[in-house]
Design a protein around this motif. Structure first.
Motif, PDB file in Angstrom:
ATOM      1  N   VAL A 259       0.832  -1.216   0.093  1.00  0.00           N
ATOM      2  CA  VAL A 259      -0.011  -0.093   0.194  1.00  0.00           C
ATOM      3  C   VAL A 259       0.870   1.267   0.000  1.00  0.00           C
ATOM      4  O   VAL A 259       0.374   2.360  -0.117  1.00  0.00           O
ATOM      5  N   GLU A 260       2.360   1.208   0.181  1.00  0.00           N
ATOM      6  CA  GLU A 260       3.066   2.076   0.297  1.00  0.00           C
ATOM      7  C   GLU A 260       3.766   2.288  -1.502  1.00  0.00           C
ATOM      8  O   GLU A 260       4.475   3.469  -1.506  1.00  0.00           O
TER       9      GLU A 260
ATOM     10  N   HIS B  46      -2.476   2.932  -5.137  1.00  0.00           N
ATOM     11  CA  HIS B  46      -3.297   3.974  -5.238  1.00  0.00           C
ATOM     12  C   HIS B  46      -3.968   4.114  -6.532  1.00  0.00           C
ATOM     13  O   HIS B  46      -5.191   4.643  -6.675  1.00  0.00           O
TER      14      HIS B  46
ATOM     15  N   ASN C 285      -7.908   3.623  -7.098  1.00  0.00           N
ATOM     16  CA  ASN C 285      -8.692   4.586  -7.660  1.00  0.00           C
ATOM     17  C   ASN C 285      -9.449   4.020  -8.949  1.00  0.00           C
ATOM     18  O   ASN C 285     -10.875   4.329  -9.148  1.00  0.00           O
TER      19      ASN C 285
ATOM     20  N   GLN D 200       4.345   3.749   8.916  1.00  0.00           N
ATOM     21  CA  GLN D 200       2.800   4.406   8.728  1.00  0.00           C
ATOM     22  C   GLN D 200       2.444   5.121   9.698  1.00  0.00           C
ATOM     23  O   GLN D 200       2.921   4.675  11.033  1.00  0.00           O
TER      24      GLN D 200
ATOM     25  N   LEU E 167      -4.658   0.430   7.946  1.00  0.00           N
ATOM     26  CA  LEU E 167      -4.479   0.538   6.379  1.00  0.00           C
ATOM     27  C   LEU E 167      -5.786   0.783   5.813  1.00  0.00           C
ATOM     28  O   LEU E 167      -5.645   1.237   4.795  1.00  0.00           O
ATOM     29  N   THR E 168      -6.965   0.539   6.463  1.00  0.00           N
ATOM     30  CA  THR E 168      -8.281   0.812   5.442  1.00  0.00           C
ATOM     31  C   THR E 168      -8.546   2.188   5.524  1.00  0.00           C
ATOM     32  O   THR E 168      -9.317   2.522   4.577  1.00  0.00           O
ATOM     33  N   ARG E 169      -7.878   2.949   6.040  1.00  0.00           N
ATOM     34  CA  ARG E 169      -7.854   4.350   5.803  1.00  0.00           C
ATOM     35  C   ARG E 169      -7.543   4.834   4.468  1.00  0.00           C
ATOM     36  O   ARG E 169      -8.102   5.809   3.688  1.00  0.00           O
ATOM     37  N   LEU E 170      -6.506   4.033   3.781  1.00  0.00           N
ATOM     38  CA  LEU E 170      -6.144   4.267   2.669  1.00  0.00           C
ATOM     39  C   LEU E 170      -7.236   3.755   1.515  1.00  0.00           C
ATOM     40  O   LEU E 170      -7.364   4.561   0.523  1.00  0.00           O
TER      41      LEU E 170
ATOM     42  N   SER F  46     -10.008   6.599   1.422  1.00  0.00           N
ATOM     43  CA  SER F  46      -9.642   7.619   0.670  1.00  0.00           C
ATOM     44  C   SER F  46     -10.034   7.540  -0.542  1.00  0.00           C
ATOM     45  O   SER F  46     -10.166   8.509  -1.525  1.00  0.00           O
ATOM     46  N   HIS F  47     -10.248   6.287  -1.214  1.00  0.00           N
ATOM     47  CA  HIS F  47     -10.452   5.915  -2.647  1.00  0.00           C
ATOM     48  C   HIS F  47     -11.991   5.811  -2.749  1.00  0.00           C
ATOM     49  O   HIS F  47     -12.494   5.146  -3.656  1.00  0.00           O
TER      50      HIS F  47
END
Length: 262
Positions: free
Chosen positions: A145-146, A151, A155, A183, A188-191, A194-195
């Protein structure tokens, strides 16, 4: 329910026995490829893959033995591949990190971190275009995820409402670096949010809970054709790459290791 529990337990045990044997025999110097074992992380693969149909597709990363076997990949072909034999699932040319058995929907695994994610998203796009009722599942580690491509892929999947399940196996470590050093939050669900992708964070070592939760998620993806992000917190018991224990390097707290092993 007892039948289901027995089946899940059998799958877990099979994965552990296979990888323990790989670990045991690796020192014979006949497996001439790196191995990234899933010992400790089996519940994630078993819990999710036991909800998949043959035509549902799985895409995996360098730590792929568990996904391959849980999806029904041929064991003999996998072992032959690790030994570099022509009878291997990739003709002996790929090794441990390149496993595939298209006959059961195990499409491929790639070693470069996050590189398989856009390929899986492309497969999900194909499913949608062809109005397929099947789902695509892509497994990856927390470090993936980094990478920017995660992303971009998330998206795209969100924008086009693709039938894909992103499964993040968070074993806390990117080689030797804890997620807390990489992090600002271990959630990591916050990432995914964001999408605008629905997500859940849960214990990835409880195979019953993983099975039940992923069953609901997969059913929902197939019904509404929307992506989902599932964070499964787990732990690997052996070194990042190789068959042995590397805790003498002191990158993991001894109490943490004992707690997770328990």
């Amino acid at each position: 329910m007892n039948f289901l529990n027995n089946n899940l337990a059998k799958s877990l045990l099979r994965l552990r026995m296979v990888e323990n044997e790989i670990s045991k025999r690796y020192s014979y110097q006949e497996m001439r490829c790196p191995v990234h074992l899933s010992i400790g992380q089996e519940a994630a693969a078993v819990g999710v893959c036991n909800n998949l149909k043959i035509k549902d597709q799985v895409y995996s990363t360098h730590r792929c033995h568990s996904h391959y076997l849980a999806k029904g990949g041929n064991l003999q072909s996998m072992i032959s591949e690790i030994y570099g034999k022509k009878s291997g699932c990739c003709g002996g040319r790929g090794g441990s990190m390149h496993l595939m058995d298209i006959s059961v929907g195990m499409m491929l695994s790639l070693p470069i971190v996050a590189s398989v994610i856009p390929i899986a998203v492309g497969a999900a796009m194909s499913k949608k275009i062809n109005k397929s009722k099947n789902v695509v599942v892509v497994f990856f580690g927390d470090a993936a995820v980094e990478e920017g491509v995660f992303h971009e892929s998330a998206n795209f999947a969100s924008l086009h409402n693709l039938p894909i399940l992103f499964v993040c196996e968070n074993n806390r470590y990117s080689c030797f670096t804890d997620v807390s050093e990489r992090q600002p939050s271990e959630d990591l669900t916050r990432l995914a949010r964001s999408h605008n992708i629905e997500s859940i964070k849960m214990n990835g070592n409880d195979v019953i809970k993983v099975f039940n939760q992923s069953k609901k998620i997969i059913k929902k993806i197939k019904k509404y054709s929307k992506p989902f992000f599932l964070q499964l917190d787990t732990y690997r018991y052996v070194e990042h790459c190789g068959p042995d224990n590397d805790d003498h390097l002191n990158y993991r707290n001894k109490n943490e290791v004992k707690k997770m092993a328990k």
